[in-house]
Design a protein around this motif. Structure first.
Motif, PDB file in Angstrom:
ATOM      1  N   ILE A 124       0.866  -1.164   0.000  1.00 45.93           N
ATOM      2  CA  ILE A 124       0.000   0.000   0.000  1.00 45.93           C
ATOM      3  C   ILE A 124       0.909   1.220   0.000  1.00 45.93           C
ATOM      4  CG2 ILE A 124      -1.617   1.344   1.395  1.00 45.93           C
ATOM      5  CD1 ILE A 124      -2.805  -1.321   2.327  1.00 45.93           C
ATOM      6  N   GLU A 125       0.646   2.153  -0.889  1.00 48.63           N
ATOM      7  CA  GLU A 125       1.396   3.401  -0.955  1.00 48.63           C
ATOM      8  C   GLU A 125       0.519   4.500  -0.383  1.00 48.63           C
ATOM      9  OE1 GLU A 125       2.786   4.168  -4.926  1.00 48.63           O
ATOM     10  OE2 GLU A 125       3.196   2.040  -5.243  1.00 48.63           O
ATOM     11  N   ALA A 126       0.784   4.867   0.872  1.00 51.86           N
ATOM     12  CA  ALA A 126      -0.049   5.856   1.538  1.00 51.86           C
ATOM     13  C   ALA A 126       0.773   6.571   2.609  1.00 51.86           C
ATOM     14  CB  ALA A 126      -1.258   5.168   2.183  1.00 51.86           C
ATOM     15  N   PRO A 127       0.369   7.788   2.947  1.00 50.53           N
ATOM     16  CA  PRO A 127       1.098   8.526   3.981  1.00 50.53           C
ATOM     17  C   PRO A 127       0.916   7.897   5.363  1.00 50.53           C
ATOM     18  CG  PRO A 127      -0.812   9.766   3.225  1.00 50.53           C
ATOM     19  CD  PRO A 127      -0.717   8.559   2.364  1.00 50.53           C
ATOM     20  N   ILE A 128       1.933   8.046   6.197  1.00 55.24           N
ATOM     21  CA  ILE A 128       1.842   7.558   7.581  1.00 55.24           C
ATOM     22  C   ILE A 128       1.471   8.717   8.501  1.00 55.24           C
ATOM     23  CG2 ILE A 128       3.368   5.578   7.265  1.00 55.24           C
ATOM     24  CD1 ILE A 128       5.624   7.287   8.474  1.00 55.24           C
ATOM     25  N   THR A 129       0.738   9.651   7.947  1.00 52.81           N
ATOM     26  CA  THR A 129       0.295  10.848   8.656  1.00 52.81           C
ATOM     27  C   THR A 129      -1.232  10.851   8.714  1.00 52.81           C
ATOM     28  OG1 THR A 129       0.180  12.081   6.578  1.00 52.81           O
ATOM     29  CG2 THR A 129       2.279  12.155   7.772  1.00 52.81           C
ATOM     30  N   PRO A 130      -1.814  11.798   9.447  1.00 51.09           N
ATOM     31  CA  PRO A 130      -3.276  11.912   9.424  1.00 51.09           C
ATOM     32  C   PRO A 130      -3.769  12.232   8.016  1.00 51.09           C
ATOM     33  CG  PRO A 130      -2.357  13.215  11.223  1.00 51.09           C
ATOM     34  CD  PRO A 130      -1.203  12.755  10.374  1.00 51.09           C
ATOM     35  N   GLY A 131      -4.994  11.822   7.738  1.00 49.20           N
ATOM     36  CA  GLY A 131      -5.569  12.117   6.433  1.00 49.20           C
ATOM     37  C   GLY A 131      -6.861  11.375   6.185  1.00 49.20           C
ATOM     38  N   ILE A 132      -7.252  11.365   4.917  1.00 51.97           N
ATOM     39  CA  ILE A 132      -8.500  10.748   4.483  1.00 51.97           C
ATOM     40  C   ILE A 132      -8.154   9.662   3.470  1.00 51.97           C
ATOM     41  CG2 ILE A 132     -10.753  11.165   3.406  1.00 51.97           C
ATOM     42  CD1 ILE A 132     -10.241  14.166   3.948  1.00 51.97           C
ATOM     43  N   TYR A 133      -8.911   8.587   3.492  1.00 56.34           N
ATOM     44  CA  TYR A 133      -8.772   7.565   2.463  1.00 56.34           C
ATOM     45  C   TYR A 133     -10.146   7.252   1.892  1.00 56.34           C
ATOM     46  CZ  TYR A 133     -10.555   4.112   5.780  1.00 56.34           C
ATOM     47  OH  TYR A 133     -11.342   3.422   6.658  1.00 56.34           O
ATOM     48  N   GLU A 134     -10.142   6.799   0.653  1.00 58.15           N
ATOM     49  CA  GLU A 134     -11.368   6.378  -0.005  1.00 58.15           C
ATOM     50  C   GLU A 134     -11.044   5.112  -0.790  1.00 58.15           C
ATOM     51  OE1 GLU A 134     -14.880   8.333  -2.778  1.00 58.15           O
ATOM     52  OE2 GLU A 134     -12.937   9.316  -2.698  1.00 58.15           O
ATOM     53  N   VAL A 135     -11.866   4.093  -0.614  1.00 57.03           N
ATOM     54  CA  VAL A 135     -11.698   2.830  -1.336  1.00 57.03           C
ATOM     55  C   VAL A 135     -12.976   2.593  -2.112  1.00 57.03           C
ATOM     56  CG1 VAL A 135     -11.263   0.355  -1.122  1.00 57.03           C
ATOM     57  CG2 VAL A 135     -10.216   1.933   0.508  1.00 57.03           C
ATOM     58  N   ARG A 136     -12.814   2.252  -3.405  1.00 54.61           N
ATOM     59  CA  ARG A 136     -13.996   2.015  -4.240  1.00 54.61           C
ATOM     60  C   ARG A 136     -13.836   0.707  -5.008  1.00 54.61           C
ATOM     61  NH1 ARG A 136     -13.223   6.358  -9.220  1.00 54.61           N
ATOM     62  NH2 ARG A 136     -11.425   5.311 -10.165  1.00 54.61           N
ATOM     63  N   ILE A 137     -14.960   0.195  -5.485  1.00 53.04           N
ATOM     64  CA  ILE A 137     -14.957  -0.988  -6.341  1.00 53.04           C
ATOM     65  C   ILE A 137     -14.582  -0.508  -7.740  1.00 53.04           C
ATOM     66  CG2 ILE A 137     -16.356  -2.849  -7.296  1.00 53.04           C
ATOM     67  CD1 ILE A 137     -18.040  -2.648  -4.671  1.00 53.04           C
ATOM     68  N   VAL A 140      -2.972   7.045   7.711  1.00 59.99           N
ATOM     69  CA  VAL A 140      -3.680   6.553   6.532  1.00 59.99           C
ATOM     70  C   VAL A 140      -3.168   5.175   6.115  1.00 59.99           C
ATOM     71  CG1 VAL A 140      -4.265   7.024   4.128  1.00 59.99           C
ATOM     72  CG2 VAL A 140      -4.138   8.905   5.747  1.00 59.99           C
ATOM     73  N   ALA A 141      -1.860   5.001   6.093  1.00 59.56           N
ATOM     74  CA  ALA A 141      -1.285   3.715   5.665  1.00 59.56           C
ATOM     75  C   ALA A 141      -1.743   2.581   6.579  1.00 59.56           C
ATOM     76  CB  ALA A 141       0.238   3.798   5.636  1.00 59.56           C
ATOM     77  N   GLN A 142      -1.725   2.811   7.869  1.00 58.36           N
ATOM     78  CA  GLN A 142      -2.141   1.775   8.820  1.00 58.36           C
ATOM     79  C   GLN A 142      -3.622   1.451   8.657  1.00 58.36           C
ATOM     80  OE1 GLN A 142      -1.954   2.859  12.975  1.00 58.36           O
ATOM     81  NE2 GLN A 142      -1.570   0.741  13.561  1.00 58.36           N
ATOM     82  N   ALA A 143      -4.449   2.468   8.481  1.00 60.67           N
ATOM     83  CA  ALA A 143      -5.889   2.230   8.314  1.00 60.67           C
ATOM     84  C   ALA A 143      -6.167   1.404   7.072  1.00 60.67           C
ATOM     85  CB  ALA A 143      -6.628   3.565   8.248  1.00 60.67           C
ATOM     86  N   LEU A 144      -5.482   1.699   5.969  1.00 61.62           N
ATOM     87  CA  LEU A 144      -5.684   0.914   4.750  1.00 61.62           C
ATOM     88  C   LEU A 144      -5.178  -0.510   4.914  1.00 61.62           C
ATOM     89  CD1 LEU A 144      -4.782   3.536   2.004  1.00 61.62           C
ATOM     90  CD2 LEU A 144      -7.030   2.510   2.440  1.00 61.62           C
ATOM     91  N   ALA A 145      -4.078  -0.676   5.636  1.00 64.88           N
ATOM     92  CA  ALA A 145      -3.531  -2.019   5.846  1.00 64.88           C
ATOM     93  C   ALA A 145      -4.446  -2.882   6.711  1.00 64.88           C
ATOM     94  CB  ALA A 145      -2.148  -1.930   6.481  1.00 64.88           C
ATOM     95  N   LEU A 146      -5.173  -2.266   7.620  1.00 68.20           N
ATOM     96  CA  LEU A 146      -6.049  -3.006   8.532  1.00 68.20           C
ATOM     97  C   LEU A 146      -7.484  -3.123   8.028  1.00 68.20           C
ATOM     98  CD1 LEU A 146      -4.810  -1.508  11.927  1.00 68.20           C
ATOM     99  CD2 LEU A 146      -4.212  -3.722  10.910  1.00 68.20           C
TER     100      LEU A 146
END
Length: 106
Positions: A20-33, A48-54
């Motif tokens: 996953i390529e994402a910042p390890i800072t606060p932020g917003i993520y969006e995942v779509r089909i 953000v990176a941790q949230a996407l990984a989990l």
């Protein structure tokens, strides 16, 4: 402060060794089909990176093992912010705009 959204990236599938390529800072993520553009997940988080990984993206059986499944192709994008409070405020504005758009489109 809010930065701009990243480009859409393919969400890594388990067992493929993708990252996953994402910042390890606060932020917003969006995942779509990927095929339909339907929203899968959205959040304002501290990391953000941790949230996407989990993020749970596959099904699990009652016994805690993954069942064979046809994996839905997912895409994600991220937006870094200076703090979690800024991420939450930006997310609330985005949700408000979507609700306004959907109520006008209906």
């Amino acid at each position: 402060m809010i930065s701009t959204w990243s480009e859409w990236k393919r969400y890594p599938r388990a067992g493929r060794g993708d990252n996953i390529e994402a910042p390890i800072t606060p932020g917003i993520y969006e995942v779509r089909i990927a095929g339909t553009g339907a929203l899968h997940s959205f959040g304002a988080v501290d990391n953000v990176a941790q949230a996407l990984a989990l993020l749970p993206v596959g099904s699990k059986s009652w016994f805690g093992r993954r069942e064979p499944e046809i994996t839905t192709e997912l895409e994600y994008r991220t937006c870094a912010t200076s703090s979690k409070a800024a991420a939450k405020a930006a997310a609330e504005r985005m949700i408000g705009r979507r609700e306004t758009y959907m109520s006008g489109a209906a």
